[in-house]
Design a protein around this motif. Structure first.
Motif, PDB file in Angstrom:
ATOM      1  N   GLU A 165       0.877  -1.183   0.000  1.00 34.65           N
ATOM      2  CA  GLU A 165       0.000   0.000   0.000  1.00 34.65           C
ATOM      3  C   GLU A 165       0.907   1.223   0.000  1.00 34.65           C
ATOM      4  O   GLU A 165       2.061   1.155   0.432  1.00 34.65           O
ATOM      5  CB  GLU A 165      -0.926   0.017   1.224  1.00 34.65           C
ATOM      6  N   ARG A 199       0.731  -6.825  -4.428  1.00 33.02           N
ATOM      7  CA  ARG A 199       0.208  -7.842  -3.504  1.00 33.02           C
ATOM      8  C   ARG A 199       0.190  -9.174  -4.229  1.00 33.02           C
ATOM      9  O   ARG A 199      -0.347  -9.250  -5.331  1.00 33.02           O
ATOM     10  CB  ARG A 199      -1.227  -7.503  -3.052  1.00 33.02           C
ATOM     11  N   GLU A 238      -1.611 -11.586  -4.652  1.00 32.70           N
ATOM     12  CA  GLU A 238      -3.002 -12.019  -4.463  1.00 32.70           C
ATOM     13  C   GLU A 238      -3.133 -13.511  -4.785  1.00 32.70           C
ATOM     14  O   GLU A 238      -2.564 -13.995  -5.761  1.00 32.70           O
ATOM     15  CB  GLU A 238      -3.944 -11.231  -5.385  1.00 32.70           C
ATOM     16  N   TYR A 261      -9.348  -5.776 -12.440  1.00 35.73           N
ATOM     17  CA  TYR A 261      -9.982  -5.560 -11.130  1.00 35.73           C
ATOM     18  C   TYR A 261      -9.049  -5.972  -9.989  1.00 35.73           C
ATOM     19  O   TYR A 261      -8.859  -5.242  -9.027  1.00 35.73           O
ATOM     20  CB  TYR A 261     -11.300  -6.337 -11.046  1.00 35.73           C
ATOM     21  N   THR A 320      -5.282  -7.443  -9.487  1.00 32.92           N
ATOM     22  CA  THR A 320      -4.004  -7.829 -10.076  1.00 32.92           C
ATOM     23  C   THR A 320      -2.947  -7.807  -8.970  1.00 32.92           C
ATOM     24  O   THR A 320      -3.212  -7.350  -7.858  1.00 32.92           O
ATOM     25  CB  THR A 320      -3.608  -6.840 -11.186  1.00 32.92           C
ATOM     26  N   PHE A 359      -0.611  -2.948  -9.038  1.00 32.19           N
ATOM     27  CA  PHE A 359      -1.691  -2.008  -9.341  1.00 32.19           C
ATOM     28  C   PHE A 359      -1.324  -0.641  -8.785  1.00 32.19           C
ATOM     29  O   PHE A 359      -0.327  -0.494  -8.087  1.00 32.19           O
ATOM     30  CB  PHE A 359      -3.020  -2.503  -8.741  1.00 32.19           C
ATOM     31  N   GLN A 419      -2.453   2.844  -6.641  1.00 35.90           N
ATOM     32  CA  GLN A 419      -3.385   3.385  -5.650  1.00 35.90           C
ATOM     33  C   GLN A 419      -3.317   4.910  -5.616  1.00 35.90           C
ATOM     34  O   GLN A 419      -2.291   5.506  -5.984  1.00 35.90           O
ATOM     35  CB  GLN A 419      -3.014   2.865  -4.253  1.00 35.90           C
ATOM     36  N   GLU A 472      -3.998   7.421  -2.587  1.00 31.21           N
ATOM     37  CA  GLU A 472      -4.337   7.407  -1.159  1.00 31.21           C
ATOM     38  C   GLU A 472      -4.064   8.768  -0.529  1.00 31.21           C
ATOM     39  O   GLU A 472      -3.111   9.455  -0.896  1.00 31.21           O
ATOM     40  CB  GLU A 472      -3.515   6.353  -0.417  1.00 31.21           C
ATOM     41  N   GLU A 515     -15.418  -3.388  -4.667  1.00 30.44           N
ATOM     42  CA  GLU A 515     -14.848  -2.163  -4.077  1.00 30.44           C
ATOM     43  C   GLU A 515     -14.041  -1.328  -5.066  1.00 30.44           C
ATOM     44  O   GLU A 515     -13.199  -1.859  -5.787  1.00 30.44           O
ATOM     45  CB  GLU A 515     -13.946  -2.595  -2.910  1.00 30.44           C
ATOM     46  N   LEU A 516     -14.332  -0.021  -5.075  1.00 27.30           N
ATOM     47  CA  LEU A 516     -13.490   0.935  -5.815  1.00 27.30           C
ATOM     48  C   LEU A 516     -12.546   1.642  -4.860  1.00 27.30           C
ATOM     49  O   LEU A 516     -11.421   1.973  -5.205  1.00 27.30           O
ATOM     50  CB  LEU A 516     -14.346   2.024  -6.478  1.00 27.30           C
ATOM     51  N   ARG A 563      -8.608   5.323  10.708  1.00 29.17           N
ATOM     52  CA  ARG A 563      -7.468   4.519  11.187  1.00 29.17           C
ATOM     53  C   ARG A 563      -7.031   4.932  12.580  1.00 29.17           C
ATOM     54  O   ARG A 563      -5.999   4.469  13.063  1.00 29.17           O
ATOM     55  CB  ARG A 563      -6.276   4.655  10.225  1.00 29.17           C
ATOM     56  N   GLU A 570      -8.654   7.964   6.128  1.00 29.62           N
ATOM     57  CA  GLU A 570      -7.942   7.586   4.901  1.00 29.62           C
ATOM     58  C   GLU A 570      -8.885   7.186   3.767  1.00 29.62           C
ATOM     59  O   GLU A 570      -9.485   6.103   3.802  1.00 29.62           O
ATOM     60  CB  GLU A 570      -7.026   6.391   5.191  1.00 29.62           C
ATOM     61  N   GLY A 575      -8.355   2.816  -5.901  1.00 30.89           N
ATOM     62  CA  GLY A 575      -7.551   2.089  -6.884  1.00 30.89           C
ATOM     63  C   GLY A 575      -7.685   2.762  -8.252  1.00 30.89           C
ATOM     64  O   GLY A 575      -8.804   3.009  -8.704  1.00 30.89           O
TER      65      GLY A 575
END
Ligand code: GAP
Length: 444
Positions: A149, A181, A183, A191, A193, A196, A198, A200, A265-266, A272, A305, A309
């Protein structure tokens, strides 16, 4: 902007993306590498539009939000302290023969491998972070992780930004960048991968104001997806149950899009708390408390936060904008069209000389050069005008400008053709820039 309610098949989008230079399968000429994708000339424009608009609306239009760009490679202690080394994992069983790994819900018989029917180990936690090595020796001391992340790069720079920019609470720090990640079940095109991007933002607030800022960012971010043209009927908010919350979060809401396989999820907006700043303060040599001059107090701010993506936003834009419309002509043709918001379209205006005739080319090139200073333009003179309109429809170009013999011989006017209505208007070429700008301003 009227649109059919077609739910596009993901295969139509994958095929259009390849055919039109938007997204290609990764490592294609070597037989591919599963679930990797390369953005082509039009895809990178679309992706850049998403990133630039996010940057504009988050950083440039908020004087209290600061941008940054941290390293992908970080000291491995960052991930120990953040909890990722222990918690960022999925429980899996591994085949003792071929080493394929499975989640329990994928297995028909929990003792047998799906590929080779070999025996499986009991479930174990597998970390999703990609391991790599700094320097030539693959020993423990040199082992590091690719970041899963972008957020931690912000937290570890909190004090640098406070000391150099002297922000007052509430303030944010934002960045866009690649994350990785490993995955277990990547898929559904771009969607999910392993590599990717981010977008943030960590928004630091005084601890007693976290609930109101959380609501503020949930609403602001939800509206952002409408502002890039995604229809509200395809968007929803979903609150995480207590069981689902990440190890660092007090509350989280996801902004979801209706993908062909269901809601997905988008973006997640998480409260946090002071988890990250206090754990990095404890685990490092940095002093991450903030000095509040009004209260004359040192404390850890809370963090809201919004984590989005880039690739998922690109996919949602493609799916939401895709339409198939019967043309009601003799051949019963159907046109595929991407009804993208013009601020997301890879190309805004296509300049199309009716033919490659020597009379038309100089005028078309001059117009192209004039328009290029203000709009994202392309010049296309290959094949029939009808085919060129179809091509521009498929990549979502909102306006086409055609230069014909009347333009050069009679009236110095051009034909402007609108993507969504297919209507055509004759516009004096001297008024063209203003006319295009007015048309683009009509999109809200
Ligand atoms: N810092 C918090 C965080 O990373 P996340 O929900 O794990 O939260 C944020 O990720 C966003 O990143 C997701 O909403 C999604 O859009 C995107 N994302 C996460 N994993 C992804 C993957 N494997 N492929 C594509 N996008 C991904």
């Amino acid at each position: 902007m009227g649109r059919n309610i077609v739910t596009p098949n993901i295969d139509s989008i994958v095929s259009l993306a390849k055919r039109r230079g938007i997204i290609f399968p990764g490592s294609d000429i070597y037989g591919g590498l599963g679930n990797t994708w390369d953005y082509g000339p039009l895809g990178v424009e679309l992706k850049n539009n998403v990133k630039q608009y996010w940057w504009k609306s988050m950083v440039q239009q908020n004087s209290n939000i600061y941008g940054m760009d941290s390293s992908i490679l970080m000291n491995p202690k960052v991930w120990e302290v953040s909890g990722h080394t222990n918690n960022f994992s999925d429980p899996l069983s591994e085949c003792k023969v071929c080493h394929s790994r499975y989640r329990s819900d994928e297995l028909i018989d929990p003792t047998k491998c799906l590929k080779c029917e070999g025996p499986l180990t009991p479930e174990r936690q597998f970390n999703l972070m990609f391991k790599t090595f700094v320097g030539p020796l693959e020993d423990e001391a040199a082992q590091i992780w690719l970041r899963p992340e972008t957020a931690q790069g912000i937290f570890i720079n909190f004090k640098n930004i406070v000391n150099s920019m002297h922000p007052k609470l509430p303030f944010g720090i934002a960045q866009i960048g690649k994350s990785f990640r490993n995955e277990i079940t990547p898929g559904n095109f771009i969607y999910k991968t392993r590599e990717f991007e981010q977008m943030e933002m960590e928004f630091f607030v005084s601890p007693d104001t976290d609930a109101e800022w959380y609501e503020y960012w949930v609403n602001t971010r939800f509206n952002w997806y409408s502002s890039i043209g995604i229809r509200e009927q395809n968007l929803r908010l979903r609150e995480h149950s207590q069981k689902e919350l990440a190890h660092y979060a007090k509350a989280t809401k996801d902004i979801e899009f209706l993908f062909p396989w269901g809601w997905g999820e988008l973006e997640g907006i998480a409260n946090r708390t002071d988890f990250d700043l206090s754990t990095h303060d404890n685990g490092s040599e940095g002093d991450l408390k903030y000095f509040d001059q009004i209260r004359q107090d040192h404390y850890f701010p809370y963090v809201i936060e919004p984590a989005a993506g880039v690739d998922r936003t690109v996919l949602a834009l493609l799916l939401d904008a895709y339409d198939e419309e019967p043309l009601n002509n003799e051949k019963n043709e159907v046109r595929s069209v991407l009804k993208l918001h013009p601020k997301m379209s890879p190309i805004t205006v296509a300049i199309l000389p009716l033919s490659r005739n020597d009379l038309l080319v100089p005028k078309s090139k001059t117009l192209f050069e004039r328009l290029q200073n203000q709009f994202k333009c392309s010049y296309d003179d290959a094949q029939s005008i009808g085919k060129r309109y179809r091509r521009q429809d498929e990549i979502g170009t909102p306006l086409c400008v055609t230069i014909d013999f009347e333009t050069v011989n009679t009236d110095d006017a051009v034909t402007v053709r609108h993507r969504d209505t297919m209507e055509q208007e004759r516009i004096p070429s001297d008024n063209l820039v203003q006319y295009i700008q007015d048309q683009l301003d009509l999109y809200v």
